[in-house]
Design a protein around this motif. Sequence first.
Motif, PDB file in Angstrom:
ATOM      1  N   HIS A   1       2.018   9.364  -6.115  1.00 22.76           N
ATOM      2  CA  HIS A   1       2.468  10.736  -5.902  1.00 22.76           C
ATOM      3  C   HIS A   1       3.863  11.018  -6.460  1.00 22.76           C
ATOM      4  O   HIS A   1       4.242  12.185  -6.597  1.00 22.76           O
ATOM      5  CB  HIS A   1       2.442  11.050  -4.397  1.00 22.76           C
ATOM      6  N   ARG A   2       4.606   9.961  -6.754  1.00 22.75           N
ATOM      7  CA  ARG A   2       5.936  10.124  -7.346  1.00 22.75           C
ATOM      8  C   ARG A   2       6.050   9.185  -8.556  1.00 22.75           C
ATOM      9  O   ARG A   2       6.871   8.269  -8.571  1.00 22.75           O
ATOM     10  CB  ARG A   2       7.028   9.779  -6.314  1.00 22.75           C
ATOM     11  N   PRO A   3       5.237   9.433  -9.596  1.00 24.16           N
ATOM     12  CA  PRO A   3       5.214   8.508 -10.748  1.00 24.16           C
ATOM     13  C   PRO A   3       6.543   8.446 -11.508  1.00 24.16           C
ATOM     14  O   PRO A   3       6.779   7.486 -12.243  1.00 24.16           O
ATOM     15  CB  PRO A   3       4.105   9.084 -11.638  1.00 24.16           C
TER      16      PRO A   3
ATOM     17  N   ARG B   1      13.357   0.877  -8.198  1.00 27.25           N
ATOM     18  CA  ARG B   1      14.399   0.754  -7.170  1.00 27.25           C
ATOM     19  C   ARG B   1      14.268   1.858  -6.121  1.00 27.25           C
ATOM     20  O   ARG B   1      14.429   1.603  -4.917  1.00 27.25           O
ATOM     21  CB  ARG B   1      15.774   0.816  -7.838  1.00 27.25           C
ATOM     22  N   ARG B   2      13.961   3.060  -6.556  1.00 26.92           N
ATOM     23  CA  ARG B   2      13.825   4.168  -5.609  1.00 26.92           C
ATOM     24  C   ARG B   2      12.573   3.988  -4.757  1.00 26.92           C
ATOM     25  O   ARG B   2      12.592   4.258  -3.550  1.00 26.92           O
ATOM     26  CB  ARG B   2      13.754   5.488  -6.370  1.00 26.92           C
ATOM     27  N   THR B   3      11.495   3.536  -5.381  1.00 29.66           N
ATOM     28  CA  THR B   3      10.263   3.275  -4.623  1.00 29.66           C
ATOM     29  C   THR B   3      10.491   2.170  -3.607  1.00 29.66           C
ATOM     30  O   THR B   3      10.014   2.250  -2.467  1.00 29.66           O
ATOM     31  CB  THR B   3       9.124   2.879  -5.583  1.00 29.66           C
ATOM     32  N   LEU B   4      11.232   1.149  -3.999  1.00 28.14           N
ATOM     33  CA  LEU B   4      11.556   0.058  -3.074  1.00 28.14           C
ATOM     34  C   LEU B   4      12.352   0.570  -1.886  1.00 28.14           C
ATOM     35  O   LEU B   4      12.058   0.223  -0.733  1.00 28.14           O
ATOM     36  CB  LEU B   4      12.345  -1.022  -3.821  1.00 28.14           C
TER      37      LEU B   4
ATOM     38  N   ALA C   1       0.836  -1.203   0.000  1.00 28.78           N
ATOM     39  CA  ALA C   1       0.000   0.000   0.000  1.00 28.78           C
ATOM     40  C   ALA C   1       0.875   1.259   0.000  1.00 28.78           C
ATOM     41  O   ALA C   1       0.587   2.231  -0.713  1.00 28.78           O
ATOM     42  CB  ALA C   1      -0.929  -0.001   1.211  1.00 28.78           C
ATOM     43  N   VAL C   2       1.944   1.238   0.789  1.00 28.07           N
ATOM     44  CA  VAL C   2       2.872   2.378   0.805  1.00 28.07           C
ATOM     45  C   VAL C   2       3.506   2.567  -0.566  1.00 28.07           C
ATOM     46  O   VAL C   2       3.625   3.692  -1.070  1.00 28.07           O
ATOM     47  CB  VAL C   2       3.964   2.164   1.879  1.00 28.07           C
ATOM     48  N   ALA C   3       3.902   1.471  -1.193  1.00 30.34           N
ATOM     49  CA  ALA C   3       4.520   1.551  -2.521  1.00 30.34           C
ATOM     50  C   ALA C   3       3.540   2.117  -3.548  1.00 30.34           C
ATOM     51  O   ALA C   3       3.939   2.910  -4.414  1.00 30.34           O
ATOM     52  CB  ALA C   3       5.001   0.164  -2.950  1.00 30.34           C
ATOM     53  N   ARG C   4       2.279   1.732  -3.453  1.00 33.22           N
ATOM     54  CA  ARG C   4       1.271   2.270  -4.385  1.00 33.22           C
ATOM     55  C   ARG C   4       1.085   3.765  -4.180  1.00 33.22           C
ATOM     56  O   ARG C   4       0.935   4.524  -5.146  1.00 33.22           O
ATOM     57  CB  ARG C   4      -0.059   1.529  -4.206  1.00 33.22           C
ATOM     58  N   LEU C   5       1.079   4.194  -2.929  1.00 33.87           N
ATOM     59  CA  LEU C   5       0.948   5.633  -2.646  1.00 33.87           C
ATOM     60  C   LEU C   5       2.139   6.404  -3.205  1.00 33.87           C
ATOM     61  O   LEU C   5       1.976   7.487  -3.791  1.00 33.87           O
ATOM     62  CB  LEU C   5       0.819   5.860  -1.139  1.00 33.87           C
TER      63      LEU C   5
END
Length: 304
Positions: free
Chosen positions: A163-165, A170-173, A155-159
């Motif tokens: 907001h940061r498409p 790797r950065r999202t991870l 859920a955090v990764a989806r958010l």
Amino acid sequence: MGLRRSAIVRWAAFGLACLVFQAVVFARWIIAGDAHAHSSGGYTIPHAMKIATHIGQATAGLLFLALAAGLWWECRAQGRVTLKTAVFTGFCFSFWSNPYVSQFHYAAANNRYDLNVATWGPYLPGWRGDIPAIESFLMEIAYPVMLVWIFIALAVARLLALHRPHWSPRRTLAATTLVMLVCEPILTGAYQRLGGFAYPRALPGSLTLFEGQWYQLPINSTLSVVGFFIVPVLAMALHAGEGREVHLFRGSPQLPRRARPWGRLLAGVGLMNACTLGFQITMALASLISHPIDLPSWWDRPTS
């Protein structure tokens, strides 16, 4: 890549081997007559902790059933075994290795007031822990319940992706991992307070939250939970991208249609057994550099 060398076949083969192995371990444990509750008594427990333990048992049990039902409907809606379902199934068949945490020292304390059985540790290859010892309901069901931790990470990764498409997977991870390193002690701490389990040993150098208390939390626990359970699943989900199969299931379209669900489930069993063994080994090794604390009697090992 041939079918035999595909990720799903390799992980499924390992998962099947784990199932056969634990079936042998539990069969020996049962045949020897050790599959019974440990004798009660020999400890005291506050009334409030009794209530908390009952709440913990009921909450964990209901959460387990809710997760199983929700994943069943998810699979039916999508017409396939999903990654979350495979991971949940893998968790359900990975608790067998829990005694390895206390391979060298008593490093994971079971609640003696909780539903429990005499440990199957003596039937595991190479296990050299102390006996008598028990395995409790709240300790073992914590593995499948930990899927909630993974739900939160996804859920955090989806958010973040929303907001940061422009961020790379790797950065999202990395960002999600940092968030979970903060959330994990809160989630585990809540489970501990409900009688889930306790850590009877503390790390040196102030690397243990609430050091000296029965609900203390060594930092290696948080790092291991996030590193072994959350990051691998999150990484697969993020790097697969929209409409692509995750690494764990690569090669599943080449399987016969009837074999695909079983292959995906067995792959989940293989993956989570590997992750759980990594967790157990790390925690056991950390116990070698830790020191014991005084525990209330309901967290101590049985003495007879």
